[in-house]
Motif scaffolding. Structure first.
Motif, PDB file in Angstrom:
ATOM      1  N   ILE A 100       0.844  -1.189   0.000  1.00  0.00           N
ATOM      2  CA  ILE A 100       0.000   0.000   0.000  1.00  0.00           C
ATOM      3  C   ILE A 100       0.884   1.245   0.000  1.00  0.00           C
ATOM      4  N   LYS A 101       0.793   1.991  -1.070  1.00  0.00           N
ATOM      5  CA  LYS A 101       1.535   3.254  -1.156  1.00  0.00           C
ATOM      6  C   LYS A 101       0.618   4.370  -0.676  1.00  0.00           C
ATOM      7  N   THR A 102       1.096   5.137   0.288  1.00  0.00           N
ATOM      8  CA  THR A 102       0.306   6.195   0.893  1.00  0.00           C
ATOM      9  C   THR A 102       0.952   7.556   0.660  1.00  0.00           C
ATOM     10  N   SER A 103       0.146   8.515   0.252  1.00  0.00           N
ATOM     11  CA  SER A 103       0.639   9.881   0.078  1.00  0.00           C
ATOM     12  C   SER A 103      -0.313  10.843   0.767  1.00  0.00           C
ATOM     13  N   ARG A 104       0.173  12.022   1.071  1.00  0.00           N
ATOM     14  CA  ARG A 104      -0.652  13.034   1.740  1.00  0.00           C
ATOM     15  C   ARG A 104      -0.508  14.368   1.031  1.00  0.00           C
ATOM     16  N   GLY A 105      -1.628  15.055   0.849  1.00  0.00           N
ATOM     17  CA  GLY A 105      -1.602  16.363   0.214  1.00  0.00           C
ATOM     18  C   GLY A 105      -2.147  16.312  -1.207  1.00  0.00           C
ATOM     19  N   THR A 106      -2.522  17.488  -1.706  1.00  0.00           N
ATOM     20  CA  THR A 106      -3.146  17.587  -3.027  1.00  0.00           C
ATOM     21  C   THR A 106      -2.193  17.219  -4.155  1.00  0.00           C
ATOM     22  N   THR A 107      -0.971  17.737  -4.115  1.00  0.00           N
ATOM     23  CA  THR A 107      -0.002  17.452  -5.174  1.00  0.00           C
ATOM     24  C   THR A 107       0.354  15.977  -5.213  1.00  0.00           C
ATOM     25  N   SER A 108       0.625  15.414  -4.046  1.00  0.00           N
ATOM     26  CA  SER A 108       0.968  13.995  -3.974  1.00  0.00           C
ATOM     27  C   SER A 108      -0.199  13.123  -4.418  1.00  0.00           C
ATOM     28  N   ARG A 109      -1.407  13.563  -4.103  1.00  0.00           N
ATOM     29  CA  ARG A 109      -2.590  12.818  -4.538  1.00  0.00           C
ATOM     30  C   ARG A 109      -2.669  12.756  -6.058  1.00  0.00           C
ATOM     31  N   ALA A 110      -2.370  13.884  -6.722  1.00  0.00           N
ATOM     32  CA  ALA A 110      -2.412  13.918  -8.186  1.00  0.00           C
ATOM     33  C   ALA A 110      -1.388  12.951  -8.782  1.00  0.00           C
ATOM     34  N   LEU A 111      -0.195  12.886  -8.178  1.00  0.00           N
ATOM     35  CA  LEU A 111       0.839  11.980  -8.664  1.00  0.00           C
ATOM     36  C   LEU A 111       0.425  10.526  -8.478  1.00  0.00           C
ATOM     37  N   LYS A 113      -2.633   9.328  -8.173  1.00  0.00           N
ATOM     38  CA  LYS A 113      -3.767   9.010  -9.047  1.00  0.00           C
ATOM     39  C   LYS A 113      -3.300   8.810 -10.476  1.00  0.00           C
ATOM     40  N   ASN A 114      -2.320   9.604 -10.905  1.00  0.00           N
ATOM     41  CA  ASN A 114      -1.741   9.431 -12.236  1.00  0.00           C
ATOM     42  C   ASN A 114      -1.106   8.047 -12.357  1.00  0.00           C
ATOM     43  N   GLU A 115      -0.399   7.638 -11.303  1.00  0.00           N
ATOM     44  CA  GLU A 115       0.232   6.321 -11.298  1.00  0.00           C
ATOM     45  C   GLU A 115      -0.817   5.215 -11.427  1.00  0.00           C
ATOM     46  N   TYR A 116      -1.912   5.370 -10.702  1.00  0.00           N
ATOM     47  CA  TYR A 116      -2.980   4.358 -10.767  1.00  0.00           C
ATOM     48  C   TYR A 116      -3.589   4.293 -12.167  1.00  0.00           C
ATOM     49  N   ASN A 117      -3.917   5.445 -12.733  1.00  0.00           N
ATOM     50  CA  ASN A 117      -4.564   5.484 -14.046  1.00  0.00           C
ATOM     51  C   ASN A 117      -3.705   4.868 -15.143  1.00  0.00           C
ATOM     52  N   LEU A 118      -2.385   4.982 -15.007  1.00  0.00           N
ATOM     53  CA  LEU A 118      -1.498   4.383 -16.009  1.00  0.00           C
ATOM     54  C   LEU A 118      -1.298   2.898 -15.758  1.00  0.00           C
ATOM     55  N   LEU A 119      -1.073   2.538 -14.496  1.00  0.00           N
ATOM     56  CA  LEU A 119      -0.793   1.137 -14.166  1.00  0.00           C
ATOM     57  C   LEU A 119      -1.981   0.219 -14.438  1.00  0.00           C
ATOM     58  N   LYS A 120      -3.200   0.718 -14.292  1.00  0.00           N
ATOM     59  CA  LYS A 120      -4.362  -0.147 -14.504  1.00  0.00           C
ATOM     60  C   LYS A 120      -4.519  -0.523 -15.979  1.00  0.00           C
ATOM     61  N   ARG A 121      -3.798   0.175 -16.862  1.00  0.00           N
ATOM     62  CA  ARG A 121      -3.823  -0.166 -18.288  1.00  0.00           C
ATOM     63  C   ARG A 121      -2.761  -1.204 -18.658  1.00  0.00           C
ATOM     64  N   LEU A 122      -1.845  -1.435 -17.735  1.00  0.00           N
ATOM     65  CA  LEU A 122      -0.682  -2.263 -18.060  1.00  0.00           C
ATOM     66  C   LEU A 122      -0.779  -3.663 -17.472  1.00  0.00           C
ATOM     67  N   VAL A 123      -0.525  -4.647 -18.312  1.00  0.00           N
ATOM     68  CA  VAL A 123      -0.454  -6.043 -17.864  1.00  0.00           C
ATOM     69  C   VAL A 123       0.828  -6.628 -18.432  1.00  0.00           C
ATOM     70  N   ILE A 209       8.776  -0.206 -11.218  1.00  0.00           N
ATOM     71  CA  ILE A 209       7.860   0.468 -10.281  1.00  0.00           C
ATOM     72  C   ILE A 209       7.946   1.985 -10.433  1.00  0.00           C
ATOM     73  N   ASP A 210       7.191   2.690  -9.610  1.00  0.00           N
ATOM     74  CA  ASP A 210       7.187   4.161  -9.501  1.00  0.00           C
ATOM     75  C   ASP A 210       6.843   4.850 -10.821  1.00  0.00           C
ATOM     76  N   PHE A 211       5.531   4.932 -11.090  1.00  0.00           N
ATOM     77  CA  PHE A 211       5.039   5.563 -12.312  1.00  0.00           C
ATOM     78  C   PHE A 211       4.423   6.929 -12.032  1.00  0.00           C
ATOM     79  N   ASN A 212       4.806   7.558 -10.919  1.00  0.00           N
ATOM     80  CA  ASN A 212       4.159   8.805 -10.524  1.00  0.00           C
ATOM     81  C   ASN A 212       4.386   9.955 -11.497  1.00  0.00           C
ATOM     82  N   ILE A 213       5.548   9.987 -12.174  1.00  0.00           N
ATOM     83  CA  ILE A 213       5.784  11.061 -13.147  1.00  0.00           C
ATOM     84  C   ILE A 213       5.725  10.531 -14.581  1.00  0.00           C
ATOM     85  N   SER A 214       5.225   9.311 -14.740  1.00  0.00           N
ATOM     86  CA  SER A 214       5.055   8.761 -16.083  1.00  0.00           C
ATOM     87  C   SER A 214       3.931   9.518 -16.781  1.00  0.00           C
ATOM     88  N   LYS A 215       3.925   9.428 -18.113  1.00  0.00           N
ATOM     89  CA  LYS A 215       2.923  10.189 -18.847  1.00  0.00           C
ATOM     90  C   LYS A 215       2.529   9.466 -20.123  1.00  0.00           C
TER      91      LYS A 215
END
Length: 289
Positions: A100-111, A113-123, A209-215
């Motif tokens: 479980i990766k945990t972040s706090r704050g608005t900016t970290s939340r955006a990163l 969420k971006n990681e989740y949206n990209l990773l859920k497309r990848l198998v 791992i770590d797709f927070n700044i992936s695009k």
């Protein structure tokens, strides 16, 4: 005075109810004092205050969007800390281990969420899998529920064991490039590939791992012999970033190939330093001549 809810109703509502009860008590005392001084007018004020406070309580309880992580997961231990998040090992209700990766704050939340949206497309066997994403607006925290891969980061593995053999390096290269190919075929650039973002286990299996700044780019990677995506944001870790990131005129997903090169260099030579970077850049400049 309104009664507080029992602990069985949930810690969130219990705490909120106590807070509101104090407000009601203060309103009651103030209004009762007024009723003693002003007769019927004071009683009417007290009745109105109590009614409005009850509505306020119900509104807050209905709109509060808290999430109790511990209801769904048993936290075991902290696995690691990052710049904007930390990762913990946990078990779900079925007894399955997850990270479980945990972040706090608005900016970290955006990163996150971006990681989740990209990773859920990848198998891909060499890319960490994601299961769920949850936000807690009360605590201002976000949680990314991922596959738990037992191992360590590649840089830590190399620090402990020294340089890898050419055979082991070849195996890691195949896995890293396979993961990158899966990304690029979907029009995604990782943009921060380095030894710290690769997990490895005792069998020399790896996970990117770590797709927070992936695009994700505007078009898919259709021609495998040509890089088609274009980015301008100056990101990536300074030590590992590709030379074109410094020119401020845009770059493509090819920077991920440079990242793979830093991983192979680290595997063969045991570390990647500023001296290593200069050697690679010199070789790159000579190859372009």
């Amino acid at each position: 005075k309104m009664d507080t809810k029992s602990e069985a109703a949930g810690h969130k509502e219990f705490s909120l109810q106590k807070e509101i009860d104090l407000d009601v008590e203060c309103l009651s005392l103030n209004s009762l004092e007024g009723s003693q001084n002003n007769g019927r007018l004071g009683k009417r004020k007290f009745s109105l205050s109590l009614s409005m406070t009850k509505e306020m309580v119900q509104f807050k309880l209905n709109t509060s969007k808290g999430y109790d992580l511990k209801k769904d997961y048993h936290i075991i231990e902290t696995l690691g800390m990052g710049t904007y998040a930390y990762v913990r090992l946990a078990k779900n209700k079925a007894g399955k281990q997850v990270a479980i990766k945990t972040s706090r704050g608005t900016t970290s939340r955006a990163l996150l969420k971006n990681e989740y949206n990209l990773l859920k497309r990848l198998v891909d066997d060499n890319i960490i899998r994601v299961y769920d994403y949850v936000e807690d607006e009360v605590k201002n925290e976000s949680y990314l529920i991922m596959e738990y891969f037992e191992g360590t980061t590649l840089d830590e593995y190399i620090d402990e064991n020294g340089p890898l053999s050419e055979e082991d390096t070849r195996g890691i290269a195949i896995q890293v490039l396979s993961a990158i190919l899966s990304l690029h075929e979907l029009g995604i650039a990782h943009r921060d590939i380095k030894p710290q973002n690769v997990l490895i286990n005792s069998l020399k299996e790896i996970k990117l791992i770590d797709f927070n700044i992936s695009k994700s780019g505007s078009q898919s990677f259709e021609q495998k012999e040509k890089f088609t995506l274009l980015f301008y944001t100056q990101i990536s870790s300074p030590l590992y970033c590709a030379p074109e990131l410094k020119n401020n005129i845009g770059y493509t997903e090819s920077i991920d190939i440079w990242g793979a090169g830093t991983i192979l260099f680290s595997c063969l030579f045991g570390s990647f330093t500023s001296l290593s970077l200069n050697r690679l850049k010199s070789s790159s400049e000579r190859s372009e001549c």
